[in-house]
Design a protein around this motif. Structure first.
Motif: not given
Length: 586
Positions: A83-87, A212-220
């Motif tokens: 969600t962080d990366a998406y926003d 956990v941090f790699s979920m940022q890439g999926l969010g982007i």
């Protein structure tokens, strides 16, 4: 005991007091077998008197096999980073849409644009400091849920930004909600890293935190996909391919919908996040409740290595008072680690966020495809498409390379490697840019591939390791706070990179629109500066960052305490303390 009290009264350094109270006194003259036996007896007696229950609880965590709960924790904690990366990264196409809706297709002026980017980053830095501190004072689990609620409400608030006619009112209200969205995002960083580090075993801890941090890439990637889907849907519903270039009325709803969709993944994981128990390390080491820590572990692990005694024995007495945050003792033991974690995060965020802004400039210059941004939907679609390509080809593979290699190569080596290759790429791109890359169009594909490697080595490198290292270096009672401080330093670097780049590339009145050299010269300077930042990251990592691979969290803390203890503990010779030697160390 009386001798120790007299020593403490005379020696006022709180760090040394805590070390004295927790140390073993050394005997310099163990002569003969009787004295050796006596020493062994004293040592064994002191070991018995020590509270061994926390060691049982925490050692069982360190050797626990990988279980379903570990993967569940990765998903629950990772959805916050998703969600962080998406926003954070959906704002670029959204600002494109706002420029068409409220600025008649003209570019938003630099002051407004830089403020809109910086305000969310400033909120993120504030949230990392505030909620990181609360995570150590109140507990990880309680603050974790609060951050998620703030993210959900502020995401919807961004979509319901007041005013639909005056652009100044829209931008102010959007900035207001984006700041609070940043607060929730900022709190999620230290808490997600800390919770995952305290649940994981020492063999695979780095891989779990990196996952956990790699979920940022999926969010982007998802933010780009959602933006493209919304643009296509609104474009077709508004009359097919024939859309007014001045932006239809429905476009004002489109960008709001993109922002509000970011609340859905956070809302879906709220229930599971509230079911997570407090981490055993926090309960055992900060709250001193060993019984509850053992029960929490038995709730989440299919097989517990803790004996029945752990759940029936009363908790041991709390340890003697120790040093406080930001005390002289704290900086002596952990100041170097805090400096390395914060400064490296500051440097890598300058590179990461500036590289994202440079990307659109590079793509527009090197792409043979003519711009199709004839209307609001095409403009946003083009920006989102570029973000999706980079995320799929460079960002996500970089994250998962780190997941695989982090516990095999080590944090320090991966961080140095990432900084090194990014520095090489920027120097190779920057030094000959004005006379080679900008004038040889047949090399455009090669240059795009070269620049894509920046994002690969950023994520298979310092962008991921700077998230992992602060979650492993510090004591349990300071872990979330220190991670928040490191992350806040990183977001300050992001503000420096973002705002600095926007103002550095601002169109000057003296620039000749028919001459490309002023823009080329700025790009060259930007590449060289970013290369220098990466070299600084190599030096800071090499000289100041310590390796934590394959070690328990408590080993990292105790090694530092023991190093200081060897310098400061008093010598007992023939039963008497050498106070004069101790006082000379001041």
């Amino acid at each position: 005991m009386k001798m120790t009290k007299r020593l403490i009264n005379r020696y006022k350094d709180p760090c040394s007091v805590s070390l004295i109270m927790n140390s073993k006194f050394r005997y310099n003259k163990p002569k003969g077998k009787k004295q050796k036996k006596k020493k062994k007896a004293l040592d064994s007696e002191s070991q018995i008197k020590k509270p061994t229950m926390p060691i049982k609880v925490l050692s069982s965590l360190d050797v626990a096999r990988t279980q379903w709960y570990h993967f569940k924790a990765i998903i629950v904690a990772g959805m916050g980073l998703f969600t962080d990366a998406y926003d954070l990264f959906c704002i670029a196409p959204v600002m494109k849409m706002i420029s068409h809706v409220y600025y008649n297709g003209d570019s938003i002026n630099t002051a407004v644009l830089s403020t809109s980017y910086a305000i969310a980053l400033l909120g993120t830095a504030t949230g990392q400091l505030v909620f990181g501190y609360l995570g150590d004072r109140v507990g990880r689990r309680r603050v974790y849920g609060l951050c998620l609620i703030i993210m959900i409400l502020s995401s919807f608030g961004c979509g319901f930004s007041v005013c639909t006619t005056r652009r100044s009112c829209v931008m102010v209200s959007l900035g207001f909600f984006r700041f609070f969205l940043g607060l929730g995002i900022g709190g999620d960083y230290p808490l997600s890293a800390t919770i995952m580090s305290e649940f994981a075993n020492k063999r695979t801890r780095g891989a779990f935190i990196a996952a956990v941090f790699s979920m940022q890439g999926l969010g982007i990637l998802v933010s780009s996909a959602v933006t493209m889907a919304v643009c296509v849907a609104f474009k077709r519903s508004g009359g097919g391919l024939e859309v007014d270039a001045a932006a239809p009325t429905e476009a004002d709803l489109a960008w709001r919908l993109i922002l509000m969709i970011g609340a859905l993944p956070a809302a879906l994981t709220f229930y599971w996040r509230m079911l997570m128990p407090e981490t055993a390390r926090y309960t055992a080491l900060v709250e001193n409740n060993i019984v509850q820590a053992a029960k929490d572990m038995q709730r989440v692990m299919s097989r517990s290595h803790i004996s029945d005694e752990a759940t029936t024995d009363p908790p041991p007495p709390p340890p003697p008072p120790s040093y406080k945050l930001f005390s002289r003792c704290f900086f002596r033991l952990h100041g170097r680690d805090l400096f390395a974690a914060s400064f490296n995060w500051f440097l890598v965020d300058i590179v990461f966020y500036t590289s994202n802004l440079l990307l659109s400039h590079i793509f527009s210059h090197y792409s043979k495809k003519p711009s199709t941004a004839e209307n609001v939907y095409d403009a946003a679609f083009e920006v989102a498409e570029l973000g999706a390509i980079i995320a799929a080809c460079s960002t996500i593979p970089g994250y998962w390379f780190t997941v695989y290699f982090i516990d095999k190569i080590g944090r320090v080596k991966i961080q140095i490697m990432g900084f090194f290759f990014m520095a090489v790429i920027y120097l190779v791109a920057g030094i000959p840019y004005s006379w080679y890359w900008s004038k040889h169009e047949h090399n455009n594909k090669g240059f795009m591939v070269l620049y894509g490697l920046v994002f690969f080595f950023c994520n298979f490198g310092p962008n991921t390791t700077t998230f992992i290292i602060p979650a492993e270096h510090f004591p349990a009672r300071f872990r979330s706070t220190c991670h928040g401080i490191s992350g806040a330093a990183g977001k300050l670097g992001a503000i420096v990179g973002t705002v600095g780049f926007l103002w550095a590339t601002k169109k000057m009145e003296s620039d000749d629109k028919n001459q490309i050299y002023p823009e080329v010269n700025r790009m060259r300077i930007a590449f060289l500066i970013l290369g220098g930042v990466c070299i600084a990251g190599i030096l800071v990592t090499y000289f100041f960052t310590k390796e934590t691979m394959g070690r328990s969290l408590e080993e990292n803390e105790h090694d530092q305490d023991n190093n200081a203890e060897s310098e400061d503990e008093p010598q007992i010779v023939d039963g008497q303390s050498s106070v004069s030697t101790l006082l000379q160390t001041r």
